[in-house]
Design a protein around this motif. Structure first.
Motif, mmCIF file in Angstrom:
data_model
loop_
_atom_site.group_PDB
_atom_site.id
_atom_site.type_symbol
_atom_site.label_atom_id
_atom_site.label_comp_id
_atom_site.label_asym_id
_atom_site.label_seq_id
_atom_site.Cartn_x
_atom_site.Cartn_y
_atom_site.Cartn_z
ATOM 1 N N VAL A 26 -13.092 25.415 10.068
ATOM 2 C CA VAL A 26 -12.009 26.364 9.845
ATOM 3 C C VAL A 26 -11.081 25.757 8.805
ATOM 4 N N VAL A 27 -10.998 26.407 7.650
ATOM 5 C CA VAL A 27 -10.285 25.856 6.499
ATOM 6 C C VAL A 27 -8.914 26.509 6.380
ATOM 7 N N GLU A 28 -7.889 25.670 6.399
ATOM 8 C CA GLU A 28 -6.518 26.125 6.206
ATOM 9 C C GLU A 28 -5.915 25.374 5.025
ATOM 10 N N GLU A 29 -4.705 25.728 4.648
ATOM 11 C CA GLU A 29 -4.078 25.119 3.471
ATOM 12 C C GLU A 29 -3.891 23.623 3.634
ATOM 13 N N ASP A 30 -3.666 23.173 4.866
ATOM 14 C CA ASP A 30 -3.378 21.760 5.084
ATOM 15 C C ASP A 30 -4.585 20.951 5.568
ATOM 16 N N GLY A 31 -5.787 21.557 5.571
ATOM 17 C CA GLY A 31 -6.955 20.785 5.966
ATOM 18 C C GLY A 31 -7.935 21.595 6.787
ATOM 19 N N MET A 39 -25.520 17.520 16.058
ATOM 20 C CA MET A 39 -26.340 16.342 16.292
ATOM 21 C C MET A 39 -25.861 15.166 15.444
ATOM 22 N N PRO A 40 -26.200 13.929 15.818
ATOM 23 C CA PRO A 40 -25.703 12.772 15.066
ATOM 24 C C PRO A 40 -26.007 12.823 13.576
ATOM 25 N N PHE A 41 -27.208 13.284 13.201
ATOM 26 C CA PHE A 41 -27.586 13.274 11.786
ATOM 27 C C PHE A 41 -26.799 14.293 10.959
ATOM 28 N N MET A 42 -26.021 15.164 11.613
ATOM 29 C CA MET A 42 -25.226 16.140 10.880
ATOM 30 C C MET A 42 -23.941 15.556 10.320
ATOM 31 N N ALA A 43 -23.566 14.354 10.737
ATOM 32 C CA ALA A 43 -22.302 13.753 10.288
ATOM 33 C C ALA A 43 -22.242 13.651 8.771
ATOM 34 N N LYS A 44 -23.323 13.241 8.152
ATOM 35 C CA LYS A 44 -23.339 13.082 6.696
ATOM 36 C C LYS A 44 -23.128 14.417 5.995
ATOM 37 N N GLY A 45 -23.798 15.458 6.475
ATOM 38 C CA GLY A 45 -23.648 16.766 5.867
ATOM 39 C C GLY A 45 -22.259 17.348 6.057
ATOM 40 N N ILE A 46 -21.663 17.117 7.219
ATOM 41 C CA ILE A 46 -20.299 17.594 7.465
ATOM 42 C C ILE A 46 -19.323 16.898 6.531
ATOM 43 N N ALA A 47 -19.472 15.584 6.372
ATOM 44 C CA ALA A 47 -18.607 14.835 5.467
ATOM 45 C C ALA A 47 -18.789 15.310 4.031
ATOM 46 N N ALA A 48 -20.031 15.601 3.643
ATOM 47 C CA ALA A 48 -20.307 16.084 2.289
ATOM 48 C C ALA A 48 -19.664 17.441 2.056
ATOM 49 N N PHE A 49 -19.683 18.308 3.071
ATOM 50 C CA PHE A 49 -19.019 19.605 2.952
ATOM 51 C C PHE A 49 -17.535 19.424 2.674
ATOM 52 N N LEU A 50 -16.889 18.549 3.423
ATOM 53 C CA LEU A 50 -15.451 18.334 3.249
ATOM 54 C C LEU A 50 -15.139 17.873 1.830
ATOM 55 N N GLN A 51 -15.979 17.003 1.301
ATOM 56 C CA GLN A 51 -15.746 16.482 -0.045
ATOM 57 C C GLN A 51 -16.063 17.523 -1.116
ATOM 58 N N LYS A 52 -17.181 18.208 -0.968
ATOM 59 C CA LYS A 52 -17.623 19.157 -1.990
ATOM 60 C C LYS A 52 -16.712 20.372 -2.064
ATOM 61 N N GLN A 53 -16.306 20.890 -0.942
ATOM 62 C CA GLN A 53 -15.493 22.098 -0.933
ATOM 63 C C GLN A 53 -14.050 21.834 -1.331
ATOM 64 N N GLY A 54 -13.651 20.566 -1.323
ATOM 65 C CA GLY A 54 -12.273 20.246 -1.648
ATOM 66 C C GLY A 54 -11.303 20.943 -0.713
ATOM 67 N N ALA A 55 -11.729 21.070 0.546
ATOM 68 C CA ALA A 55 -10.961 21.851 1.510
ATOM 69 C C ALA A 55 -9.809 21.083 2.121
ATOM 70 N N GLY A 56 -9.650 19.847 1.740
ATOM 71 C CA GLY A 56 -8.600 19.045 2.331
ATOM 72 C C GLY A 56 -9.147 18.148 3.413
ATOM 73 N N PRO A 57 -8.313 17.333 4.016
ATOM 74 C CA PRO A 57 -8.788 16.371 5.004
ATOM 75 C C PRO A 57 -9.199 17.041 6.307
ATOM 76 N N LEU A 58 -10.061 16.364 7.038
ATOM 77 C CA LEU A 58 -10.379 16.790 8.399
ATOM 78 C C LEU A 58 -9.171 16.491 9.281
#
Length: 232
Positions: A26-31, A39-58
């Motif tokens: 869920v993307v809001e103005e502040d993060g 699953m554990p192997f999804m951590a990398k993809g989730i982190a990549a989404f945060l970086q690629k989308q420039g959506a702000g910090p988790l």
């Protein structure tokens, strides 16, 4: 993993592991608020989404419940992005391995003790809104299962309250559901909220799910001999 924007504020991050596994950002103005952690192997993809989308910090991670396929990436994510993790207070002892999940034979230590904090509660015993989401306790699949409703987008993030088949409401997995009758009672939240879109972890989105609820309840009554008085 595949990433799809499903509404103005919500993105779905999904993978396939015999069955689909979906988590939501869920993307809001502040993060960003993550709902479930897959699953554990999804951590990398989730982190990549945060970086690629420039959506702000988790900002935080909200859990629908504590089963292993919903909390798997939590440990790795909070190691690199130390954010609070929230679940219902009823669910926390089960996911930490202090209490035995109903119908399970062994304790499940799915989340490190003390890591998850209880969702804030209101004076009337409900759950307080967080990050544009209104949580609702929906026990049955697990004792402290919660769904999250994004009121502005009219999207219900329903975890394992249901699965779906070809865009239709379908039963939660019986093998992993603690109390099917209680899960059926909880399914009535769909009529109360009347979302435009319902998201489940295992399956495709269901559009206008309230229109399907009567048929779903009737099928559950037949399949599990649940009296109709349960939901009336």
């Amino acid at each position: 993993m595949k990433i799809e924007q499903i509404s103005k504020h919500i993105w779905c991050i999904r993978t396939w592991m015999l069955i689909p596994v979906r988590v939501w950002a869920v993307v809001e103005e502040d993060g960003v608020t993550l709902v479930d952690a897959g699953m554990p192997f999804m951590a990398k993809g989730i982190a990549a989404f945060l970086q690629k989308q420039g959506a702000g910090p988790l900002k935080q991670i909200l859990l629908t419940h504590g089963h292993s396929d919903h909390v798997g990436a939590v440990k790795r994510l909070v190691e690199t992005m130390p954010v609070p993790v929230y679940a219902h207070r009823i669910e926390i002892p089960y996911m930490e391995g202090r209490e035995l999940y109903p119908r399970r034979k062994k304790l499940e230590k799915n989340v490190q003790p003390g890591l998850a904090k209880p969702l804030a509660e209101t004076e009337d015993g409900g759950l307080a809104a967080i990050a544009g989401l209104k949580p609702y306790l929906t026990p049955g699949h697990s004792p402290g299962h919660v769904v999250y409703y994004h009121e502005q987008d009219r999207v219900l993030l329903a975890g394992d309250l249901f699965t779906s088949k070809r865009g239709k409401l379908h039963r939660p997995m019986p093998m992993f559901t603690a109390d099917m009758t209680e899960a059926v009672k909880s399914s009535r939240i769909v009529r109360e909220l009347n979302p435009l879109r319902l998201e489940v972890c295992h399956g495709q989105a269901v559009h206008n799910p309230a229109e399907q609820l009567d048929a779903y309840l009737a099928e559950m009554s037949r399949a599990f001999s649940i009296p109709t008085s349960v939901w009336q």
